[in-house]
Scaffold this active site. Structure first.
Site, mmCIF file in Angstrom:
data_model
loop_
_atom_site.group_PDB
_atom_site.id
_atom_site.type_symbol
_atom_site.label_atom_id
_atom_site.label_comp_id
_atom_site.label_asym_id
_atom_site.label_seq_id
_atom_site.Cartn_x
_atom_site.Cartn_y
_atom_site.Cartn_z
ATOM 1 N N LYS A 1 -12.847 -2.643 17.973
ATOM 2 C CA LYS A 1 -11.336 -2.984 18.206
ATOM 3 C C LYS A 1 -10.928 -2.744 19.822
ATOM 4 O O LYS A 1 -9.757 -2.870 20.009
ATOM 5 C CB LYS A 1 -10.277 -2.215 17.446
ATOM 6 C CG LYS A 1 -10.672 -2.434 15.679
ATOM 7 C CD LYS A 1 -9.512 -2.456 15.016
ATOM 8 C CE LYS A 1 -10.009 -2.749 13.524
ATOM 9 N NZ LYS A 1 -8.584 -2.797 12.711
ATOM 10 N N ASN B 1 0.792 -1.188 -0.072
ATOM 11 C CA ASN B 1 0.097 0.037 0.162
ATOM 12 C C ASN B 1 0.902 1.310 0.079
ATOM 13 O O ASN B 1 2.027 1.130 0.173
ATOM 14 C CB ASN B 1 -1.097 0.015 1.136
ATOM 15 C CG ASN B 1 -0.281 -0.171 2.648
ATOM 16 O OD1 ASN B 1 0.641 0.757 2.827
ATOM 17 N ND2 ASN B 1 -0.444 -1.163 3.045
ATOM 18 N N ASP C 1 -5.197 -5.912 5.120
ATOM 19 C CA ASP C 1 -6.005 -6.742 5.475
ATOM 20 C C ASP C 1 -6.324 -8.043 5.074
ATOM 21 O O ASP C 1 -6.828 -9.267 5.409
ATOM 22 C CB ASP C 1 -7.624 -6.149 5.103
ATOM 23 C CG ASP C 1 -7.539 -4.746 5.897
ATOM 24 O OD1 ASP C 1 -7.181 -4.972 7.172
ATOM 25 O OD2 ASP C 1 -8.122 -3.644 5.538
ATOM 26 N N LYS D 1 8.699 -17.713 -9.251
ATOM 27 C CA LYS D 1 8.074 -16.569 -9.762
ATOM 28 C C LYS D 1 6.871 -17.013 -10.448
ATOM 29 O O LYS D 1 6.997 -18.040 -11.417
ATOM 30 C CB LYS D 1 9.273 -15.954 -10.811
ATOM 31 C CG LYS D 1 8.592 -14.614 -11.020
ATOM 32 C CD LYS D 1 9.255 -13.932 -12.256
ATOM 33 C CE LYS D 1 8.721 -12.746 -13.135
ATOM 34 N NZ LYS D 1 9.742 -12.617 -14.259
ATOM 35 N N LYS E 1 -15.155 1.785 14.835
ATOM 36 C CA LYS E 1 -13.575 1.193 15.012
ATOM 37 C C LYS E 1 -13.109 1.268 16.266
ATOM 38 O O LYS E 1 -12.575 0.332 16.880
ATOM 39 C CB LYS E 1 -12.579 1.975 13.961
ATOM 40 C CG LYS E 1 -11.726 1.012 13.329
ATOM 41 C CD LYS E 1 -11.274 1.526 12.411
ATOM 42 C CE LYS E 1 -11.821 1.235 10.954
ATOM 43 N NZ LYS E 1 -11.491 1.904 9.917
ATOM 44 N N PHE F 1 -5.418 3.983 14.149
ATOM 45 C CA PHE F 1 -5.770 4.774 13.138
ATOM 46 C C PHE F 1 -6.997 4.391 12.198
ATOM 47 O O PHE F 1 -7.145 3.019 12.089
ATOM 48 C CB PHE F 1 -4.466 5.173 12.420
ATOM 49 C CG PHE F 1 -3.557 5.976 12.884
ATOM 50 C CD1 PHE F 1 -2.773 5.772 13.938
ATOM 51 C CD2 PHE F 1 -3.584 7.172 12.537
ATOM 52 C CE1 PHE F 1 -2.058 6.725 14.491
ATOM 53 C CE2 PHE F 1 -2.446 8.396 12.734
ATOM 54 C CZ PHE F 1 -1.882 7.899 13.996
HETATM 55 N N1 CTP Z 1 -5.109 -2.551 11.762
HETATM 56 C C1 CTP Z 1 -4.429 -3.868 12.305
HETATM 57 N N2 CTP Z 1 -4.244 -4.990 12.093
HETATM 58 C C2 CTP Z 1 -4.929 -5.288 10.645
HETATM 59 C C3 CTP Z 1 -5.413 -4.138 10.084
HETATM 60 C C4 CTP Z 1 -5.280 -3.067 10.704
HETATM 61 O O1 CTP Z 1 -4.042 -3.659 13.521
HETATM 62 N N3 CTP Z 1 -4.649 -6.535 10.024
HETATM 63 C C5 CTP Z 1 -4.925 -1.401 12.544
HETATM 64 C C6 CTP Z 1 -4.132 -0.231 11.832
HETATM 65 O O2 CTP Z 1 -2.768 -0.092 12.370
HETATM 66 C C7 CTP Z 1 -4.948 1.055 12.197
HETATM 67 C C8 CTP Z 1 -6.522 0.366 12.269
HETATM 68 O O3 CTP Z 1 -6.282 -1.021 12.669
HETATM 69 O O4 CTP Z 1 -4.738 1.392 13.390
HETATM 70 C C9 CTP Z 1 -7.129 0.476 11.027
HETATM 71 O O5 CTP Z 1 -8.158 -0.271 11.231
HETATM 72 P P1 CTP Z 1 -8.790 -1.035 9.652
HETATM 73 O O6 CTP Z 1 -10.079 -1.761 10.078
HETATM 74 O O7 CTP Z 1 -7.884 -1.600 8.950
HETATM 75 O O8 CTP Z 1 -9.438 0.338 9.047
HETATM 76 P P2 CTP Z 1 -9.150 1.049 7.615
HETATM 77 O O9 CTP Z 1 -8.122 0.273 6.937
HETATM 78 O O10 CTP Z 1 -8.703 2.294 7.800
HETATM 79 O O11 CTP Z 1 -10.518 0.944 6.948
HETATM 80 P P3 CTP Z 1 -11.563 -0.263 6.789
HETATM 81 O O12 CTP Z 1 -12.410 -0.221 7.834
HETATM 82 O O13 CTP Z 1 -12.117 0.339 5.483
HETATM 83 O O14 CTP Z 1 -11.014 -1.620 6.368
#
Ligand code: CTP
Length: 396
Positions: free
Chosen positions: A341, A210, A279, A289, A337, A323
């Site tokens: 979380k 990303n 994600d 490869k 969120k 974040f």
């Molecule tokens: N995060 C994490 N582990 C993951 C993905 C995200 O700890 N596998 C954390 C990121 O570091 C950030 C937060 O979770 O602090 C972001 O949450 P996320 O659900 O991934 O949100 P976004 O990617 O911002 O959006 P979406 O809800 O659209 O997925």
């Protein structure tokens, strides 16, 4: 961002003086008022005129030269400084400060100032490792002087080793962090920060990644360090140079980061998840490869571990900060969120704007907790980091 701040830069004689030219120019661009004091030896490398042109202020070298200010010059500069930065700082100036010697304009101004003094040493590796120099440096640290450790690498004298002046960008970032840090209010606190974008390998040459630059997480690490915290930075991919004085753990993929964060969570007072963690990852990582074929290709992806949610699920006595990169319904999504979380703070930013977010130097965020929303207008990421740490500190 430094409008109204006065920085006095002390330049001492060494080959790295040319880097001080860039430092002055960067600080001016950030809006600071800059005054340069040079030692006589420094003027052998670069003329005062160069610094005068960049700082838009007269450069002071001589203790008994024509005064540029109406009052006693070294006292005037010492009083007006919000910060003094000595870069490059030779073994000589460090020896002088440590021994209370004030025999030229620079050493006298350092002795007379009540502002924070940041030293950025640069010299030959053998001088750097000389126990007398090291003792002087440790003594000055004990006395509250801030030190940006020299880098290791190829030195102008032809030697390899520690003694190189870090890049101007690194020095400026450190100086700004020390300037913003009012006090060491996070002293004794341990903070783990994740940063950068994870990479999920598909085969030996390809990955899913990303656009995260890592700047927000690295700014948090710098600011937390400047405010006195013990910082562990768990970093995924980024092109940034590592902040000085923090412990760094490299974790390229989501699962690697998950492992490192969980293994190191014990004893942390706060964990800030600033990394852009993928994600999804490819279901299988191929050993050789992937060759192209006719027609489209479908990839099967698996969900990665959600690190923040795992920390929240089995919550210890530690503050959790996440974040949220949102493009619409910013507050509602961030609040959901926060609950989902079990975080204590969610820093939400609007990624729909071009001039903030991922690779930009500035950001505009809302810090959301259970009972309030704090809006931070568009600012440099170090300023944003400082504000996030203010909110975090309330919960520590
Ligand atoms: N995060 C994490 N582990 C993951 C993905 C995200 O700890 N596998 C954390 C990121 O570091 C950030 C937060 O979770 O602090 C972001 O949450 P996320 O659900 O991934 O949100 P976004 O990617 O911002 O959006 P979406 O809800 O659209 O997925």
């Amino acid at each position: 961002m430094l409008k109204g701040k006065k920085i006095v830069i002390g330049v001492t004689g060494g080959i790295a003086v040319y880097k001080a030219v860039d430092i002055v120019s960067r600080l001016k661009k950030l809006g600071a008022e800059v005054n340069v004091i040079m030692t006589k030896a420094a003027t052998e490398f670069v003329t005062p005129l160069t610094f005068q042109s960049l700082s838009h202020n007269p450069v002071v070298v001589d203790m008994f030269g024509k005064a540029h200010y109406w009052d006693v010059e070294h006292i005037s500069l010492a009083d007006k400084a919000d910060l003094m930065l000595i870069a490059p700082a030779t073994a000589n100036i460090i020896g002088k400060i440590a021994n209370g010697i004030a025999d030229d304009m620079l050493s006298t101004t350092i002795m007379a100032t009540k502002a924070k003094v940041v030293l950025s040493p640069a010299m030959n590796v053998n001088m750097y490792n000389n126990p007398i120099f090291q003792e002087n440096l440790s003594y000055l640290k004990e006395k509250g002087y801030k030190v940006i450790e020299a880098d290791a690498g190829y030195l102008a004298c032809g030697y390899e080793g520690r003694g190189r002046l870090p890049d101007p960008e690194e020095i400026v970032n450190n100086a700004v962090a020390y300037l913003l840090a009012q006090e060491e209010d996070l002293k004794g606190k341990r903070i783990m920060i994740t940063a950068g974008g994870t990479r999920e390998e598909l085969d030996p040459v390809r990955y899913l990644g990303n656009n995260s630059s890592g700047k927000m997480g690295y700014s948090l690490a710098r600011m937390a360090k400047a405010r006195g915290a013990d910082v562990t930075l768990v970093s995924a991919s980024t092109e940034l140079s590592p902040p000085k004085g923090v412990d760094i753990i490299i974790a390229q993929s989501a699962s690697h980061m998950y492992k490192e964060v969980l293994e190191n969570r014990e004893g942390q007072d706060a964990i800030i998840m600033a990394a852009a963690v993928a994600d999804y990852r490819p279901k299988r990582r191929l050993d050789s490869k992937l060759k192209k074929k006719e027609g489209p290709l479908s990839l099967e992806l698996d969900r990665t571990e959600d690190i923040l949610a795992s920390l929240g699920k089995d919550k210890k006595d530690q503050v959790l900060v996440g974040f949220a990169a949102e493009s619409d319904n910013i507050i509602e999504n961030a609040e959901s969120k926060l609950k989902r979380k079990k975080a204590d703070l969610i820093v939400a930013n609007d990624i729909s704007k071009d001039d903030t977010g991922f690779s930009s130097d500035s950001n505009q965020v809302v810090i959301i907790s259970e009972d309030k929303e704090v809006e931070i207008p568009k600012s440099n990421k170090l300023v944003i980091a400082d504000k996030i740490l203010d909110q975090l500190n309330i919960l520590l």
